[in-house]
Design an enzyme around this catalytic site. Structure first.
Site, PDB file in Angstrom:
ATOM      1  N   GLU A 150     -20.841  50.215  38.858  1.00 15.45           N
ATOM      2  CA  GLU A 150     -22.067  50.842  39.755  1.00 15.45           C
ATOM      3  C   GLU A 150     -21.973  50.005  40.666  1.00 15.45           C
ATOM      4  O   GLU A 150     -22.149  50.449  41.798  1.00 15.45           O
ATOM      5  CB  GLU A 150     -23.002  50.610  38.913  1.00 15.45           C
ATOM      6  CG  GLU A 150     -22.875  51.762  37.489  1.00 15.45           C
ATOM      7  CD  GLU A 150     -23.050  51.051  36.196  1.00 15.45           C
ATOM      8  OE1 GLU A 150     -23.478  51.574  34.911  1.00 15.45           O
ATOM      9  OE2 GLU A 150     -22.304  50.074  36.436  1.00 15.45           O
TER      10      GLU A 150
ATOM     11  N   CYS B  20     -26.326  49.865  31.818  1.00 13.96           N
ATOM     12  CA  CYS B  20     -27.144  48.703  31.309  1.00 13.96           C
ATOM     13  C   CYS B  20     -28.159  48.726  32.069  1.00 13.96           C
ATOM     14  O   CYS B  20     -28.663  48.057  32.710  1.00 13.96           O
ATOM     15  CB  CYS B  20     -25.519  46.781  31.183  1.00 13.96           C
ATOM     16  SG  CYS B  20     -25.628  46.473  33.035  1.00 13.96           S
TER      17      CYS B  20
ATOM     18  N   ARG C 115       0.917  47.640  25.611  1.00  8.54           N
ATOM     19  CA  ARG C 115       0.493  46.372  25.649  1.00  8.54           C
ATOM     20  C   ARG C 115      -0.389  46.209  26.699  1.00  8.54           C
ATOM     21  O   ARG C 115      -1.132  45.430  26.632  1.00  8.54           O
ATOM     22  CB  ARG C 115       1.473  45.336  25.490  1.00  8.54           C
ATOM     23  CG  ARG C 115       2.787  45.003  24.481  1.00  8.54           C
ATOM     24  CD  ARG C 115       3.356  44.947  24.687  1.00  8.54           C
ATOM     25  NE  ARG C 115       4.348  43.939  23.648  1.00  8.54           N
ATOM     26  CZ  ARG C 115       5.435  43.284  23.380  1.00  8.54           C
ATOM     27  NH1 ARG C 115       6.127  42.078  25.055  1.00  8.54           N
ATOM     28  NH2 ARG C 115       6.469  42.893  22.679  1.00  8.54           N
TER      29      ARG C 115
END
Length: 413
Positions: free
Chosen positions: A95, A118, A227
């Protein structure tokens, strides 16, 4: 390609998406991920912008641990004014990167974010606060954050600030990207993908130990891409002694940072002259060792640049459950295990394999070759770990089959 072949391919592709969506929903319930309560929007503009955010999130896979890889797209008046994804090492978050690109144009815009922003302080300020301060008018979220510090609270904070919030758009696709982080949050360990490359009869080397190469160049290149999308590549010390591998992603420009190399080596038998040790100061190289190993050997490994994780002993040299918990505590979310057979058996025995990526070469070696998976004590068919085949892909002369572990969970609603 004929029209019939195209239609057949489209049907198979649709079936794979349905299977993958059901698998992700089952995983979410198994891991206890809260379902969003807000009704997802389905406008003509929302879908392509969220797909773009998901594409950005996929670019960070394997490089953002211990944080999840998130994508963000900011749109104002139908025009994309900012985009970003979680940067290597997990910071800055998606963000702030997108808001920095948007600048003043973020005011009154819509932000499409693949994971609930968050709302807690860590090493960086809450992303909810950044969105509020920028004056964003609407936030569309793909899926909730399984972290208890967030899990709905981020959306609540945005709504309390007067921002229109909707969630659940392309949720299954977002959860697929999130699966490593979700596994670590719920189970305390990384998601484990077991990659095998064998003959049709499941052999990875001749009885004399020759193994390079069973599969062709295209399959090996795809293996390097795998990987690149994982935080770490893990092998047992037997593979190190037999092959002297580098365990790096050798596709130029595929990822900005090297993946972690994890070696299950209970007594630190890896030669100090090996390729792993020669580059341990430049490429993160972690050893899962048994407690009480020779102190002089430990000092030598640390002096070269290796990191040592001391684990109780077990059938694979170290206790594999404790080893995976240690990797989770260290922050890893996605681990690609490449063998050998003893390590694969230990992981399967402990029910720690979440996915299998199996390359089969069109060849047969016979019973005196080394098996891809060593014996691990299955006496009854009911005790076998069972996997669901998600898809099959032709890779040059070889075939890649991908599987997801079938675990019991409540029915999908």
């Amino acid at each position: 390609m004929t029209r019939r072949q195209r239609r057949s391919g489209q049907r198979r592709s649709g079936q794979r998406r349905v299977v993958a969506r059901l698998a992700i929903q089952q995983w979410a319930e198994t891991l206890g991920i809260t379902k969003p309560t807000r009704t997802p929007p389905m406008t003509a503009d929302d879908l392509p912008h969220m797909r773009a955010a998901l594409a950005l999130a996929r670019r960070g896979l394997g490089t953002t641990w211990p944080n999840p890889s998130v994508g963000c797209v900011i749109v104002r008046d139908g025009r994309v004014v900012g985009r970003g994804f979680t940067q290597p090492g997990g910071r800055p978050h998606a963000e702030p990167v997108a808001l920095a690109m948007a600048g003043d144009q973020a005011k009154g815009a819509t932000a499409y974010v693949t994971l609930e922003p968050c709302c807690h302080w860590g090493r960086s300020p809450p992303c909810t606060d950044a969105l509020i301060a920028a004056g964003v008018a609407r936030v569309v979220v793909a899926t909730a954050d399984p972290d208890d510090r967030v899990n709905g609270q981020g959306l609540d904070r945005l709504e309390a600030a007067g921002i229109a919030v909707e969630s659940g758009l392309l949720e299954a696709e977002a959860r697929e990207i999130l699966i490593g982080f979700s596994t670590r949050v719920a189970l305390g360990r990384p998601m484990v993908t077991l990659k095998l490359a064998s003959t049709l009869d499941g052999r990875i080397a001749t009885h004399s130990g020759e193994s390079q190469w069973i599969t062709g160049t295209p399959a090996r290149r795809l293996g390097h891409a795998m990987r690149g999308r994982h935080d770490a590549v893990m092998v047992g010390v037997g593979t190190v002694l037999a092959d002297n591998p580098d365990l790096t992603c050798r596709i130029p420009g595929f990822r900005p940072t090297p993946n972690v190399r994890v070696i299950a080596d209970s007594h630190l038998r890896t030669p100090l002259t090996s390729r792993l040790m020669a580059t341990a100061a430049q490429v993160p190289t972690w050893f899962l060792m048994r407690e009480g190993t020779n102190l002089a050997r430990e000092d030598a490994f640390i002096g070269i640049g290796a990191k040592l994780l001391k684990i109780p002993g077990g059938s694979a040299g170290v206790n594999i459950e404790a080893a995976m918990r240690a990797l989770g505590e260290a922050g890893l979310t996605r681990v690609l295990v490449e063998g050998g057979g003893q390590l694969a058996a230990a992981l399967l025995r402990a029910d720690l394999v979440d996915r299998i990526a199996w390359f089969h070469a069109p060849s047969v070696m016979g019973g005196d070759g080394w098996p891809a998976v060593q014996a691990f004590g299955v006496e009854r068919l009911q005790a076998m770990p069972r996997f669901r085949r998600d898809c099959e892909t032709v890779v040059g002369d070889d075939m890649l089959s991908e599987y997801t572990r079938q675990r019991s969970c409540s029915p999908v609603s």
